[in-house]
Write a protein that holds these residues in place. Structure first.
Motif, PDB file in Angstrom:
ATOM      1  N   SER A 150      57.898  10.660  34.955  1.00 22.47           N
ATOM      2  CA  SER A 150      57.191   9.964  33.883  1.00 22.47           C
ATOM      3  C   SER A 150      56.960   8.515  34.304  1.00 22.47           C
ATOM      4  O   SER A 150      57.568   8.026  35.269  1.00 22.47           O
ATOM      5  N   ALA A 151      56.110   7.825  33.566  1.00 14.36           N
ATOM      6  CA  ALA A 151      55.869   6.405  33.844  1.00 14.36           C
ATOM      7  C   ALA A 151      57.176   5.621  33.742  1.00 14.36           C
ATOM      8  O   ALA A 151      57.435   4.725  34.548  1.00 14.36           O
ATOM      9  N   GLU A 152      58.005   5.956  32.785  1.00 11.31           N
ATOM     10  CA  GLU A 152      59.290   5.263  32.627  1.00 11.31           C
ATOM     11  C   GLU A 152      60.173   5.475  33.851  1.00 11.31           C
ATOM     12  O   GLU A 152      60.784   4.531  34.360  1.00 11.31           O
ATOM     13  N   GLU A 153      60.223   6.713  34.347  1.00 12.98           N
ATOM     14  CA  GLU A 153      61.025   6.992  35.541  1.00 12.98           C
ATOM     15  C   GLU A 153      60.478   6.255  36.757  1.00 12.98           C
ATOM     16  O   GLU A 153      61.245   5.730  37.570  1.00 12.98           O
ATOM     17  N   ARG A 154      59.150   6.200  36.883  1.00 13.38           N
ATOM     18  CA  ARG A 154      58.554   5.457  38.010  1.00 13.38           C
ATOM     19  C   ARG A 154      58.896   3.977  37.913  1.00 13.38           C
ATOM     20  O   ARG A 154      59.178   3.327  38.922  1.00 13.38           O
ATOM     21  N   TYR A 155      58.879   3.440  36.706  1.00  8.13           N
ATOM     22  CA  TYR A 155      59.250   2.033  36.502  1.00  8.13           C
ATOM     23  C   TYR A 155      60.708   1.803  36.895  1.00  8.13           C
ATOM     24  O   TYR A 155      61.019   0.860  37.632  1.00  8.13           O
ATOM     25  N   LEU A 156      61.596   2.656  36.427  1.00 10.01           N
ATOM     26  CA  LEU A 156      63.023   2.499  36.748  1.00 10.01           C
ATOM     27  C   LEU A 156      63.268   2.632  38.249  1.00 10.01           C
ATOM     28  O   LEU A 156      64.092   1.909  38.814  1.00 10.01           O
ATOM     29  N   ASN A 157      62.540   3.522  38.902  1.00  9.04           N
ATOM     30  CA  ASN A 157      62.660   3.657  40.363  1.00  9.04           C
ATOM     31  C   ASN A 157      62.164   2.407  41.078  1.00  9.04           C
ATOM     32  O   ASN A 157      62.734   1.992  42.092  1.00  9.04           O
ATOM     33  N   LEU A 158      61.096   1.805  40.556  1.00 13.96           N
ATOM     34  CA  LEU A 158      60.579   0.569  41.144  1.00 13.96           C
ATOM     35  C   LEU A 158      61.599  -0.562  40.986  1.00 13.96           C
ATOM     36  O   LEU A 158      61.855  -1.304  41.937  1.00 13.96           O
ATOM     37  N   VAL A 159      62.199  -0.673  39.816  1.00 22.01           N
ATOM     38  CA  VAL A 159      63.229  -1.690  39.567  1.00 22.01           C
ATOM     39  C   VAL A 159      64.408  -1.477  40.512  1.00 22.01           C
ATOM     40  O   VAL A 159      64.946  -2.439  41.082  1.00 22.01           O
ATOM     41  N   LYS A 160      64.795  -0.223  40.693  1.00 21.91           N
ATOM     42  CA  LYS A 160      65.913   0.099  41.585  1.00 21.91           C
ATOM     43  C   LYS A 160      65.577  -0.235  43.042  1.00 21.91           C
ATOM     44  O   LYS A 160      66.403  -0.757  43.783  1.00 21.91           O
ATOM     45  N   ALA A 161      64.344   0.055  43.450  1.00 23.48           N
ATOM     46  CA  ALA A 161      63.937  -0.182  44.839  1.00 23.48           C
ATOM     47  C   ALA A 161      63.777  -1.672  45.153  1.00 23.48           C
ATOM     48  O   ALA A 161      64.055  -2.102  46.272  1.00 23.48           O
ATOM     49  N   TYR A 162      63.309  -2.447  44.176  1.00 21.13           N
ATOM     50  CA  TYR A 162      63.016  -3.866  44.420  1.00 21.13           C
ATOM     51  C   TYR A 162      63.654  -4.769  43.368  1.00 21.13           C
ATOM     52  O   TYR A 162      62.953  -5.549  42.714  1.00 21.13           O
ATOM     53  N   PRO A 163      64.977  -4.713  43.195  1.00 18.45           N
ATOM     54  CA  PRO A 163      65.610  -5.484  42.115  1.00 18.45           C
ATOM     55  C   PRO A 163      65.393  -6.991  42.215  1.00 18.45           C
ATOM     56  O   PRO A 163      65.225  -7.652  41.190  1.00 18.45           O
ATOM     57  N   LYS A 164      65.348  -7.511  43.418  1.00 17.58           N
ATOM     58  CA  LYS A 164      65.199  -8.967  43.527  1.00 17.58           C
ATOM     59  C   LYS A 164      63.737  -9.414  43.483  1.00 17.58           C
ATOM     60  O   LYS A 164      63.460 -10.591  43.410  1.00 17.58           O
ATOM     61  N   PHE A 165      62.800  -8.470  43.506  1.00 17.78           N
ATOM     62  CA  PHE A 165      61.382  -8.823  43.480  1.00 17.78           C
ATOM     63  C   PHE A 165      60.687  -8.484  42.172  1.00 17.78           C
ATOM     64  O   PHE A 165      59.601  -8.963  41.916  1.00 17.78           O
ATOM     65  N   HIS A 173      50.181  -5.448  37.924  1.00 23.27           N
ATOM     66  CA  HIS A 173      50.332  -4.660  39.154  1.00 23.27           C
ATOM     67  C   HIS A 173      51.394  -3.573  38.979  1.00 23.27           C
ATOM     68  O   HIS A 173      51.229  -2.457  39.488  1.00 23.27           O
ATOM     69  N   ILE A 174      52.458  -3.900  38.269  1.00 22.90           N
ATOM     70  CA  ILE A 174      53.489  -2.895  37.990  1.00 22.90           C
ATOM     71  C   ILE A 174      52.894  -1.780  37.135  1.00 22.90           C
ATOM     72  O   ILE A 174      53.089  -0.602  37.404  1.00 22.90           O
ATOM     73  N   ALA A 175      52.162  -2.162  36.093  1.00 25.12           N
ATOM     74  CA  ALA A 175      51.542  -1.170  35.210  1.00 25.12           C
ATOM     75  C   ALA A 175      50.601  -0.267  35.991  1.00 25.12           C
ATOM     76  O   ALA A 175      50.625   0.965  35.831  1.00 25.12           O
ATOM     77  N   SER A 176      49.783  -0.861  36.836  1.00 23.24           N
ATOM     78  CA  SER A 176      48.852  -0.080  37.655  1.00 23.24           C
ATOM     79  C   SER A 176      49.615   0.878  38.555  1.00 23.24           C
ATOM     80  O   SER A 176      49.253   2.051  38.681  1.00 23.24           O
ATOM     81  N   TYR A 177      50.685   0.413  39.162  1.00 28.70           N
ATOM     82  CA  TYR A 177      51.491   1.224  40.069  1.00 28.70           C
ATOM     83  C   TYR A 177      52.103   2.434  39.365  1.00 28.70           C
ATOM     84  O   TYR A 177      52.127   3.534  39.909  1.00 28.70           O
ATOM     85  N   ILE A 178      52.588   2.227  38.138  1.00 29.61           N
ATOM     86  CA  ILE A 178      53.242   3.344  37.440  1.00 29.61           C
ATOM     87  C   ILE A 178      52.269   4.169  36.621  1.00 29.61           C
ATOM     88  O   ILE A 178      52.615   5.201  36.079  1.00 29.61           O
TER      89      ILE A 178
END
Length: 186
Positions: A150-165, A173-178
């Motif tokens: 889901s979009a929420e899962e993609r967002y959480l994965n992005l946060v996990k992958a790039y926590p400092k960014f 850009h985040i919205a477009s990505y997810i």
């Protein structure tokens, strides 16, 4: 250059001299925030190692009845290799754009230098294969994520992958990505 040299020095059987020879083929570049590194329609000539910062990959979607918009399909951050790799290996124009999200420090190596390293040593071929494999895995994981999460899962994965960014990536850009609107994300 220390991070890049550490990668080479970690390769079993590679002498320090050979590692330095390879690393010295890379050129240090500092790109300001929002710098277009590669414009669609241009052939990618470089493979980049990101020392600091984050890079965004996107396409320009143009529809006759809608305003044009950028659709982000990948982010790659420090300690990783990146490139418009399909363009790089096929020597054909890229169908997408590559742009910095923040000031980004990279070490880049030209296509011709990589070809010379491939011919010169097994290590060059090894690193080329590892880079290609990593880019392939990243692409496959992204495709599976779009199909299965889901979009929420993609967002959480992005946060996990790039926590400092994550705080530095604009919401649009985040919205477009997810795959959602900026309004839905906020």
């Amino acid at each position: 250059m220390e991070k890049l040299l550490n990668i080479y020095n970690s390769i079993e059987g590679l002498s320090k001299e050979e590692a330095l020879y390879h690393v010295n083929k890379f050129e240090r570049m500092v790109f300001p925030k929002k710098t277009l590194i590669l414009n669609e329609g241009t052939v990618e000539d470089y493979l980049y190692f990101i020392d600091k910062g984050i890079i965004r990959f996107f396409v320009n979607k143009v529809h006759p009845t809608e305003p044009p918009k950028e659709i982000t399909f990948s982010f790659i951050a420090e300690n990783a290799f990146c490139s418009a790799y399909d363009s790089f290996i096929t020597r054909t124009p890229s169908a997408y754009n590559v742009k910095t999200v923040q000031e980004t420090v990279v070490y880049r190596i030209h296509y011709d230098d990589i070809q010379e390293l491939y011919k010169r040593s097994k290590v060059g071929n090894y690193l080329g294969r590892i880079s290609a494999e990593n880019l392939y895995v990243r692409k496959t994981q992204r495709e599976i994520s779009l199909l299965m999460h889901s979009a929420e899962e993609r967002y959480l994965n992005l946060v996990k992958a790039y926590p400092k960014f994550i705080q530095e990536i604009p919401l649009k850009h985040i919205a477009s990505y997810i795959g959602i609107t900026p309004q839905a994300l906020s």
